[in-house]
Each structure stands twice: as C-alpha cells, then as structure tokens.
Design a protein around this motif. Structure first.
Motif, PDB file in Angstrom:
ATOM      1  N   ILE A  14       5.283  14.468  -5.464  1.00 36.52           N
ATOM      2  CA  ILE A  14       3.864  14.689  -5.200  1.00 36.52           C
ATOM      3  C   ILE A  14       3.594  14.310  -3.751  1.00 36.52           C
ATOM      4  O   ILE A  14       3.955  13.203  -3.313  1.00 36.52           O
ATOM      5  CB  ILE A  14       2.980  13.859  -6.143  1.00 36.52           C
ATOM      6  CG1 ILE A  14       3.171  14.315  -7.593  1.00 36.52           C
ATOM      7  CG2 ILE A  14       1.507  13.980  -5.742  1.00 36.52           C
ATOM      8  CD1 ILE A  14       2.373  13.526  -8.604  1.00 36.52           C
ATOM      9  N   TYR A  15       2.982  15.206  -3.017  1.00 33.19           N
ATOM     10  CA  TYR A  15       2.710  14.984  -1.598  1.00 33.19           C
ATOM     11  C   TYR A  15       1.205  14.879  -1.355  1.00 33.19           C
ATOM     12  O   TYR A  15       0.402  15.495  -2.066  1.00 33.19           O
ATOM     13  CB  TYR A  15       3.291  16.128  -0.765  1.00 33.19           C
ATOM     14  CG  TYR A  15       4.798  16.226  -0.838  1.00 33.19           C
ATOM     15  CD1 TYR A  15       5.606  15.494   0.032  1.00 33.19           C
ATOM     16  CD2 TYR A  15       5.422  17.037  -1.784  1.00 33.19           C
ATOM     17  CE1 TYR A  15       6.989  15.576  -0.037  1.00 33.19           C
ATOM     18  CE2 TYR A  15       6.797  17.118  -1.873  1.00 33.19           C
ATOM     19  CZ  TYR A  15       7.581  16.382  -0.994  1.00 33.19           C
ATOM     20  OH  TYR A  15       8.955  16.459  -1.078  1.00 33.19           O
ATOM     21  N   ASP A  16       0.860  14.126  -0.334  1.00 31.74           N
ATOM     22  CA  ASP A  16      -0.548  13.996   0.046  1.00 31.74           C
ATOM     23  C   ASP A  16      -1.014  15.183   0.875  1.00 31.74           C
ATOM     24  O   ASP A  16      -2.214  15.442   0.981  1.00 31.74           O
ATOM     25  CB  ASP A  16      -0.762  12.709   0.844  1.00 31.74           C
ATOM     26  CG  ASP A  16      -0.523  11.465   0.004  1.00 31.74           C
ATOM     27  OD1 ASP A  16      -1.308  11.242  -0.937  1.00 31.74           O
ATOM     28  OD2 ASP A  16       0.446  10.743   0.286  1.00 31.74           O
ATOM     29  N   ILE A  19      -4.853  17.350  10.514  1.00 34.33           N
ATOM     30  CA  ILE A  19      -4.260  16.492   9.487  1.00 34.33           C
ATOM     31  C   ILE A  19      -5.250  15.411   9.055  1.00 34.33           C
ATOM     32  O   ILE A  19      -5.457  15.166   7.859  1.00 34.33           O
ATOM     33  CB  ILE A  19      -2.952  15.853  10.007  1.00 34.33           C
ATOM     34  CG1 ILE A  19      -1.866  16.930  10.145  1.00 34.33           C
ATOM     35  CG2 ILE A  19      -2.478  14.736   9.074  1.00 34.33           C
ATOM     36  CD1 ILE A  19      -0.585  16.426  10.779  1.00 34.33           C
ATOM     37  N   VAL A  20      -5.877  14.758  10.023  1.00 34.23           N
ATOM     38  CA  VAL A  20      -6.847  13.704   9.711  1.00 34.23           C
ATOM     39  C   VAL A  20      -8.041  14.272   8.951  1.00 34.23           C
ATOM     40  O   VAL A  20      -8.530  13.681   7.988  1.00 34.23           O
ATOM     41  CB  VAL A  20      -7.307  13.003  11.004  1.00 34.23           C
ATOM     42  CG1 VAL A  20      -8.458  12.045  10.705  1.00 34.23           C
ATOM     43  CG2 VAL A  20      -6.160  12.251  11.647  1.00 34.23           C
ATOM     44  N   LYS A  21      -8.515  15.435   9.382  1.00 34.93           N
ATOM     45  CA  LYS A  21      -9.664  16.070   8.742  1.00 34.93           C
ATOM     46  C   LYS A  21      -9.386  16.352   7.260  1.00 34.93           C
ATOM     47  O   LYS A  21     -10.222  16.052   6.392  1.00 34.93           O
ATOM     48  CB  LYS A  21      -9.993  17.374   9.456  1.00 34.93           C
ATOM     49  CG  LYS A  21     -11.087  18.196   8.790  1.00 34.93           C
ATOM     50  CD  LYS A  21     -11.264  19.531   9.502  1.00 34.93           C
ATOM     51  CE  LYS A  21     -12.250  20.430   8.764  1.00 34.93           C
ATOM     52  NZ  LYS A  21     -12.374  21.764   9.422  1.00 34.93           N
ATOM     53  N   VAL A  22      -8.213  16.925   6.975  1.00 34.01           N
ATOM     54  CA  VAL A  22      -7.887  17.288   5.591  1.00 34.01           C
ATOM     55  C   VAL A  22      -7.565  16.052   4.753  1.00 34.01           C
ATOM     56  O   VAL A  22      -8.025  15.920   3.610  1.00 34.01           O
ATOM     57  CB  VAL A  22      -6.704  18.282   5.568  1.00 34.01           C
ATOM     58  CG1 VAL A  22      -6.223  18.522   4.140  1.00 34.01           C
ATOM     59  CG2 VAL A  22      -7.115  19.604   6.209  1.00 34.01           C
ATOM     60  N   LEU A  23      -6.782  15.115   5.303  1.00 30.90           N
ATOM     61  CA  LEU A  23      -6.419  13.918   4.549  1.00 30.90           C
ATOM     62  C   LEU A  23      -7.635  13.058   4.221  1.00 30.90           C
ATOM     63  O   LEU A  23      -7.700  12.443   3.155  1.00 30.90           O
ATOM     64  CB  LEU A  23      -5.406  13.087   5.345  1.00 30.90           C
ATOM     65  CG  LEU A  23      -3.955  13.547   5.334  1.00 30.90           C
ATOM     66  CD1 LEU A  23      -3.110  12.643   6.217  1.00 30.90           C
ATOM     67  CD2 LEU A  23      -3.392  13.567   3.915  1.00 30.90           C
ATOM     68  N   VAL A  64      -7.680  10.935   0.930  1.00 35.46           N
ATOM     69  CA  VAL A  64      -6.922   9.699   1.159  1.00 35.46           C
ATOM     70  C   VAL A  64      -7.812   8.694   1.873  1.00 35.46           C
ATOM     71  O   VAL A  64      -8.566   9.044   2.789  1.00 35.46           O
ATOM     72  CB  VAL A  64      -5.659   9.987   2.011  1.00 35.46           C
ATOM     73  CG1 VAL A  64      -4.885   8.701   2.272  1.00 35.46           C
ATOM     74  CG2 VAL A  64      -4.766  11.005   1.306  1.00 35.46           C
ATOM     75  N   SER A  65      -7.735   7.432   1.474  1.00 42.29           N
ATOM     76  CA  SER A  65      -8.574   6.403   2.084  1.00 42.29           C
ATOM     77  C   SER A  65      -8.208   6.195   3.547  1.00 42.29           C
ATOM     78  O   SER A  65      -7.069   6.431   3.964  1.00 42.29           O
ATOM     79  CB  SER A  65      -8.420   5.079   1.324  1.00 42.29           C
ATOM     80  OG  SER A  65      -7.114   4.553   1.518  1.00 42.29           O
ATOM     81  N   MET A 111       0.844  -1.199   0.000  1.00 38.29           N
ATOM     82  CA  MET A 111       0.000   0.000   0.000  1.00 38.29           C
ATOM     83  C   MET A 111       0.882   1.253   0.000  1.00 38.29           C
ATOM     84  O   MET A 111       1.857   1.333   0.744  1.00 38.29           O
ATOM     85  CB  MET A 111      -0.913   0.007   1.232  1.00 38.29           C
ATOM     86  CG  MET A 111      -1.861   1.198   1.298  1.00 38.29           C
ATOM     87  SD  MET A 111      -2.890   1.170   2.796  1.00 38.29           S
ATOM     88  CE  MET A 111      -3.857  -0.308   2.495  1.00 38.29           C
ATOM     89  N   GLN A 112       0.523   2.207  -0.847  1.00 39.83           N
ATOM     90  CA  GLN A 112       1.296   3.448  -0.924  1.00 39.83           C
ATOM     91  C   GLN A 112       1.170   4.228   0.376  1.00 39.83           C
ATOM     92  O   GLN A 112       0.091   4.423   0.915  1.00 39.83           O
ATOM     93  CB  GLN A 112       0.792   4.304  -2.089  1.00 39.83           C
ATOM     94  CG  GLN A 112       1.615   5.558  -2.303  1.00 39.83           C
ATOM     95  CD  GLN A 112       1.081   6.397  -3.451  1.00 39.83           C
ATOM     96  OE1 GLN A 112       0.022   6.089  -4.001  1.00 39.83           O
ATOM     97  NE2 GLN A 112       1.797   7.428  -3.811  1.00 39.83           N
TER      98      GLN A 112
END
Length: 304
Positions: A49-51, A119-123, A127-128, A1-2
């Motif tokens: 490329i960043y998440d 961080i969790v809110k935005v990701l 992001v899954s 997994m990436q």
C-alpha cells in the motif's frame, strides 16, 4: 511514526532517477520504490500500500492510464493518490485521466520545485503534516530542492566550446530559425543511413519552448541548432522533443530526453546560434520505431 511511501513508475530510468533524487533531497525520510513499467507496478501494488503513485502516461505494455483504471477497479477502497506524469497536456487526455480517477497531473518537462509542489499538494489531502515533514529539513528560501539535479533550476550561462566543422550547415540552420529560406541539412551519423535529414522540432524544458533546426538524428540522440534569443537550457536538464507529424498543431510525437551537450557555433560571444545535444531516454519500442522511420524518410510523416 509511519513513513510516507511513494511508488515511481516510468519506463525511462532517467526520469525515475530525477524524481527519486528530487524527492529524497527534500524528504529524505520518504520510502521510495520504483517500477520500470505498468506490469511491474501492478505486481508491487498488489503486495503493498502506497501513500502516493507517480506514474508516466506513455509506457509500453501497460500505459499509465490503464494502470490507474486497474488500480481504481481492483482496489476501490484504497483511494490511493495518483499523479500522472505526462508530456501530453491536451484537454482530451486530461479528461480521460480525470474520469479514471487521477488525483493530479504534472507535465513533462518539469522543475524540481513543480514536482515537490504537486507531491505536497496531493499528500496533504490524506497524510498528516507531521508525517510529511518527518525528519526532513525545511526548504531553504529560493531553493526548495537542492540536489545533484540543481541544473533543473536557476539560470544557465552559455556553454562555450570549439566550433565544429560544417559552419555552412550551422549558419543555414540558424537561418531557418530566424526566418531565412535555407534549410538545415547534415548527414545522419552511425545510423546506417547515408541520407540527409531536414526538419524542425520544438525542444521544451520546464520554463521555455525553443524552435530548433535538426542537425543530426540517430536512434540514440538528436543534435539541433537553436537561437540564444530563445533561451539557453542547462546540461543534464530534462527535455521533451516535439516532432510535428501532420497539419494539425495537436498532431505531435513527443520523445523524452536529457541534454548532454551545449556548444557555441562560433568563438565570438555575439554568435546567434548554438548546438544542443539530447540523448533519448524513453524505453518504448513504438518510439524507437518512429525515430527509425523518421531517419529513413527524412520527413515528419505520422508513424507514431
């Protein structure tokens, strides 16, 4: 997994380390890279490329706002999530960030819990959940982030210490904070100036704002006198020092720092005041110039 990949951008190494340690404590599987300024961040963003990008607003050479504007113009298809880290939360700055395409922002100083929540809110929007969780341990109840920076959470106990000389100065400093007429006044050490500095500042940590009387200030640090009634911060806690520059409440210079000293002014437990020592962590020439002129003039005139 990436794996999830984050870029942390701030000219203050203390802030970069704080963010990286907090994130690694909760998400050890995240890949974290950092940049000392906006120019270096540009170079990394051109190659990778960043998440998520976590970026300070106020930086020399290229500000966080300018970096955000460049990123949105240069790579419009990426829509890279971007959290602005700033000590300026006024409406004008928030609107500027929104117009430039910011995903969210967090104000300095912040707690580890607040940072992780952002961080969790935005990701979570891009992001899954499986990628975010990775192999990281779940947060423990009451301790979302347990790290070497746990001084940023919980309650501090008053730090004891031998009283230093100049008790008259300390008493007058406390008098200023409690509404007395006396003013704090102490020689400025190791700054090359033999003058005295008078004034007050607001020291902000993540859960409180404390009016303080300046005892001494140099280009590297500031020592202030605070009241226990306003709360007691913790050692190694992130702090923002607000210097009022003009008549308007919004006319404030903000310097980022790290608390390295907490000292009682008296051996008695009921002593009202205590001393806070704060190291400046910014690496911004403009801020150094402001502090230098502040020391020389002994006033809160607008220089920065």
């Amino acid at each position: 997994m990436q794996k999830v990949k984050l870029l942390v951008v701030d000219d203050a190494s203390f802030i970069r380390d704080l963010i990286k340690k907090a994130v690694r404590s909760r998400f050890p599987h995240f890949i974290l890279e950092d940049a000392v300024n906006g120019r270096r961040a540009q170079s990394l963003l051109e190659k990778n490329i960043y998440d998520l990008v976590l970026c300070d607003w106020e930086m020399p050479e290229l500000s966080g706002l300018e970096l955000l504007q460049w990123l949105r113009e240069e790579f419009p298809d990426r829509k890279t999530p971007f959290i602005m880290v700033t000590s300026r939360g006024d409406r004008e700055h928030v609107l500027q960030a929104i117009e430039a395409g910011v995903s969210d922002y967090i104000g300095k100083p912040f707690s580890n819990d607040q940072l992780i929540s952002k961080i969790v809110k935005v990701l979570s929007k891009r992001v899954s959940a499986d990628r975010i969780k990775g192999q990281g341990r779940p947060a423990e109840s009451g301790d979302a982030v347990s790290s070497s920076l746990e001084a940023l959470t919980g309650k501090a106990k008053p730090a004891g210490g031998a009283p230093s000389g100049g008790m008259a100065t300390h008493q007058s400093s406390v008098s200023v904070l409690t509404g007395g007429s006396a003013q704090a006044s102490s020689p400025v050490p190791s700054s090359g100036s033999k003058g005295k500095h008078k004034g007050q500042v607001i020291v902000r940590v993540h859960d409180k704002a404390m009016p303080c009387a300046i005892e001494t200030i140099t280009l590297k640090e500031i020592k202030v006198i605070a009241r226990k009634a306003d709360g007691i911060p913790q050692l190694f806690e992130q702090a923002v020092i607000d210097f009022e520059q003009g008549e308007q409440a919004s006319d404030i210079a903000r310097i980022n720092g790290c608390i390295y000293l907490l000292q009682s002014l008296d051996k008695k437990m009921e002593a009202e005041g205590f001393k806070i020592g704060i190291l400046f962590v910014d690496d911004d020439p403009q801020k150094f110039e402001y502090i230098s002129k502040l020391i020389a003039s002994g006033t809160g005139q607008k220089y920065y």
